[in-house]
Every structure is written in C-alpha cells, then in structure tokens.
Design a protein around this motif. Structure first.
Motif, PDB file in Angstrom:
ATOM      1  N   LEU A 124       2.403  -2.875   1.153  1.00  0.00           N
ATOM      2  CA  LEU A 124       2.930  -1.782   1.967  1.00  0.00           C
ATOM      3  C   LEU A 124       4.287  -2.188   2.550  1.00  0.00           C
ATOM      4  N   PRO A 125       5.354  -1.417   2.293  1.00  0.00           N
ATOM      5  CA  PRO A 125       6.688  -1.797   2.795  1.00  0.00           C
ATOM      6  C   PRO A 125       6.730  -1.899   4.312  1.00  0.00           C
ATOM      7  N   ASP A 126       7.596  -2.763   4.803  1.00  0.00           N
ATOM      8  CA  ASP A 126       7.700  -2.995   6.241  1.00  0.00           C
ATOM      9  C   ASP A 126       8.173  -1.764   7.007  1.00  0.00           C
ATOM     10  N   ASP A 127       8.866  -0.856   6.323  1.00  0.00           N
ATOM     11  CA  ASP A 127       9.384   0.318   7.023  1.00  0.00           C
ATOM     12  C   ASP A 127       8.406   1.485   7.048  1.00  0.00           C
ATOM     13  N   VAL A 128       7.186   1.287   6.541  1.00  0.00           N
ATOM     14  CA  VAL A 128       6.151   2.319   6.614  1.00  0.00           C
ATOM     15  C   VAL A 128       5.367   2.128   7.908  1.00  0.00           C
ATOM     16  N   ASP A 129       5.523   3.058   8.820  1.00  0.00           N
ATOM     17  CA  ASP A 129       4.878   2.933  10.132  1.00  0.00           C
ATOM     18  C   ASP A 129       3.390   3.240  10.087  1.00  0.00           C
ATOM     19  N   GLU A 130       3.003   4.181   9.234  1.00  0.00           N
ATOM     20  CA  GLU A 130       1.597   4.587   9.187  1.00  0.00           C
ATOM     21  C   GLU A 130       1.303   5.225   7.845  1.00  0.00           C
ATOM     22  N   VAL A 131       0.010   5.268   7.517  1.00  0.00           N
ATOM     23  CA  VAL A 131      -0.432   5.833   6.240  1.00  0.00           C
ATOM     24  C   VAL A 131      -1.464   6.912   6.537  1.00  0.00           C
ATOM     25  N   ALA A 132      -1.135   8.135   6.185  1.00  0.00           N
ATOM     26  CA  ALA A 132      -2.029   9.268   6.441  1.00  0.00           C
ATOM     27  C   ALA A 132      -3.160   9.314   5.414  1.00  0.00           C
ATOM     28  N   LEU A 133      -4.222   9.999   5.777  1.00  0.00           N
ATOM     29  CA  LEU A 133      -5.317  10.232   4.836  1.00  0.00           C
ATOM     30  C   LEU A 133      -4.759  10.966   3.619  1.00  0.00           C
ATOM     31  N   PRO A 134      -4.919  10.411   2.417  1.00  0.00           N
ATOM     32  CA  PRO A 134      -4.349  11.069   1.236  1.00  0.00           C
ATOM     33  C   PRO A 134      -5.150  12.305   0.840  1.00  0.00           C
ATOM     34  N   PRO A 135      -4.611  13.118  -0.068  1.00  0.00           N
ATOM     35  CA  PRO A 135      -5.385  14.246  -0.597  1.00  0.00           C
ATOM     36  C   PRO A 135      -6.697  13.744  -1.192  1.00  0.00           C
ATOM     37  N   PHE A 136      -7.722  14.568  -1.115  1.00  0.00           N
ATOM     38  CA  PHE A 136      -9.042  14.098  -1.525  1.00  0.00           C
ATOM     39  C   PHE A 136      -9.131  13.786  -3.011  1.00  0.00           C
ATOM     40  N   ASP A 137      -8.341  14.466  -3.837  1.00  0.00           N
ATOM     41  CA  ASP A 137      -8.398  14.121  -5.256  1.00  0.00           C
ATOM     42  C   ASP A 137      -7.884  12.705  -5.491  1.00  0.00           C
ATOM     43  N   ARG A 138      -6.871  12.301  -4.720  1.00  0.00           N
ATOM     44  CA  ARG A 138      -6.365  10.931  -4.853  1.00  0.00           C
ATOM     45  C   ARG A 138      -7.291   9.931  -4.160  1.00  0.00           C
ATOM     46  N   LEU A 139      -7.819  10.300  -2.995  1.00  0.00           N
ATOM     47  CA  LEU A 139      -8.747   9.411  -2.289  1.00  0.00           C
ATOM     48  C   LEU A 139      -9.973   9.136  -3.143  1.00  0.00           C
ATOM     49  N   GLY A 140     -10.449  10.169  -3.841  1.00  0.00           N
ATOM     50  CA  GLY A 140     -11.630  10.015  -4.672  1.00  0.00           C
ATOM     51  C   GLY A 140     -11.445   9.059  -5.826  1.00  0.00           C
ATOM     52  N   GLY A 165       0.625   1.049   9.962  1.00  0.00           N
ATOM     53  CA  GLY A 165       1.110   0.187   8.899  1.00  0.00           C
ATOM     54  C   GLY A 165       0.877  -1.293   9.145  1.00  0.00           C
ATOM     55  N   PRO A 166       1.137  -1.800  10.371  1.00  0.00           N
ATOM     56  CA  PRO A 166       0.924  -3.238  10.601  1.00  0.00           C
ATOM     57  C   PRO A 166      -0.509  -3.686  10.331  1.00  0.00           C
ATOM     58  N   VAL A 167      -1.474  -2.838  10.612  1.00  0.00           N
ATOM     59  CA  VAL A 167      -2.876  -3.191  10.387  1.00  0.00           C
ATOM     60  C   VAL A 167      -3.147  -3.384   8.901  1.00  0.00           C
ATOM     61  N   LEU A 168      -2.516  -2.575   8.065  1.00  0.00           N
ATOM     62  CA  LEU A 168      -2.768  -2.626   6.630  1.00  0.00           C
ATOM     63  C   LEU A 168      -2.097  -3.818   5.956  1.00  0.00           C
ATOM     64  N   ARG A 169      -0.891  -4.172   6.393  1.00  0.00           N
ATOM     65  CA  ARG A 169      -0.162  -5.226   5.678  1.00  0.00           C
ATOM     66  C   ARG A 169      -0.253  -6.601   6.340  1.00  0.00           C
ATOM     67  N   GLU A 170      -0.762  -6.678   7.574  1.00  0.00           N
ATOM     68  CA  GLU A 170      -0.832  -7.969   8.273  1.00  0.00           C
ATOM     69  C   GLU A 170      -1.907  -8.857   7.657  1.00  0.00           C
ATOM     70  N   PRO A 171      -1.589 -10.094   7.257  1.00  0.00           N
ATOM     71  CA  PRO A 171      -2.604 -10.983   6.689  1.00  0.00           C
ATOM     72  C   PRO A 171      -3.536 -11.526   7.769  1.00  0.00           C
TER      73      PRO A 171
END
Length: 245
Positions: A124-140, A165-171
């Motif tokens: 996940l790029p550092d400049d992505v602040d947050e990631v929204a719930l994707p469309p259900f066809d993609r989530l599925g 975003g930090p939660v997703l990319r932080e090791p």
C-alpha cells in the motif's frame, strides 16, 4: 452440605476485522451473554466514524486498545478469552506479544496469528491515507461472501468505515516467543481446516505462523468470511466452547 461453587464462564473480548466496529458482533455478543459470559466488543482506533483523526491510527495504537480492553475485562480476576476476526489478527498478535500472560486463550475467526515483520498490505503506497470497503463483486474475489443476505450486505455497506492506511502497511514487531504458548483456537470458515493446514505447511505468508503455535485446536464452521452475520448462533457456540475448554 456442598459448598463448592461453579467458576464463572470466562470473559470474552471480541475484536472485529477491517472496516468494522463493535456493532458487527451484536448478535454473537447477545448469544454469548445468554450463556453467562461477560462480553466486550471493541471498536479499534481508526474505525470510529466520529473520530476526526481516525485515518492516523496505527497498528501500535490498535494493539494498545486491545490490551486495555483485555485488562478491563479481567479486572475481577476472571480469565479472559480474546477473539480476533480476519485482519484483527495483526493488532491482536502485537498485543499478545506485549503481554503474553494477559489472556487464557486466543480464538481466531477465519484469521490467524501474524508473523514478525509481516504487514497486512506492505504494497500500500505511503500516500494512501485510508482504504474504503471495495465493491462487493471485487471483495468477493478476496474473501467469501457465502451466507450473507441482502440485508447483511446493505448494513455492511452502510456502516463500513475506511481502514486507516498505516494499519494496513505497518509491519508487526514481535519479540516474545511466549506468545506461541498461549492456547489457541482457529475457527475455520471460508476454507476447510485441511486446506489451511496444507497452506501453513507450505509456508503461505498468511498462515506460516500457525505452525509455530504450541497448543492449537481447529474448528470447522463452514460458511463465508463473516460468520458473525451468516451463522451467528453457531459462531457464538463455537467461541463459548473454545473459551470454556
């Protein structure tokens, strides 16, 4: 006259996965309370829609919140069982590493322990602040929606909060090997347990740490990735059985 007393059931702390708050556990929490458990359902930092700085939440802050919830649940001396769904496995792993003796058992719901140095999405790029719930066809395509009714999907879409975003990319940084001694249960939902074991043996990044756990039970509860909505009564029964083991 028999003066022995039956121990109270363990207290249970429920941690939801990505995009979810404590509300996601409502049906399961009510069922567990009817079985005599004290139950705490937690909204992790970053998942409260009313927090103006929620996108700044970190994995470390989430782990601190998990530890605080566990501490409060065990204040009266009752054993505490921690339940982590999906992506909550990462902050939960950090919390357990910081205090391996805090819980009597960890229950992973279609989830598992994180490995040291792993991130949920290191790309996940550092400049992505947050990631929204994707469309259900993609989530599925990423996680099974089996068993979810239209009203479940509508509520999911309406109440979902973008994941910071930090939660997703932080090791994760894990140093205490005693975390592997904590009795663990995995409730396998969207894949059979035999497939999970095969992936763990092959070193799949999301399951490699499973093979290091020293006391592990695996329970099959066949449904999609969100069993708290598709099979809430059965999930509550499985969590209660694991907690009382």
């Amino acid at each position: 006259m028999d003066t022995t007393t039956t121990p109270a059931p363990p207290s249970i702390v429920l941690i939801p996965g990505h995009w979810l708050g404590a509300w996601a556990w409502d049906a399961v929490a009510a069922d567990l309370r009817s079985r005599g458990h004290q139950v705490t359902a937690l909204t992790l930092p970053g998942l409260d829609p009313d927090d103006p700085r929620r996108a700044e939440a970190t994995l470390s802050r989430q782990a601190d919140a998990v530890r605080a919830a566990v501490g409060a649940a065990g204040r009266d001396g009752a054993p505490v069982v921690l339940v982590a769904h999906s992506g909550a496995g990462h902050p939960t792993s950090v919390a357990l590493d910081r205090d391996p003796g805090a819980v009597a058992r960890i229950v992973y719901v279609d989830s598992g322990p994180a490995a040291d140095g792993s991130a949920f999405d290191a790309s996940l790029p550092d400049d992505v602040d947050e990631v929204a719930l994707p469309p259900f066809d993609r989530l599925g395509e990423q996680a099974s929606l089996d068993g979810l009714a239209e009203e479940d999907l509508e509520r999911f879409r309406r109440r979902a909060v973008p994941e910071p975003g930090p939660v997703l990319r932080e090791p994760t940084h894990l140093v205490d090997d005693r975390r592997r001694d904590i009795p663990a249960t995995i409730i396998a939902c969207s894949m059979p347990s035999e497939v999970m074991w095969q992936m763990a043996r092959e070193g799949h990044p999301m399951l490699a740490e499973v093979g290091t756990l020293r006391e592990l039970d695996v329970v099959d509860l066949r449904t999609g990735h969100w069993p708290m909505w598709s099979r809430p009564a059965d999930l509550a029964a499985a969590i209660s059985a694991a907690a009382c083991r």
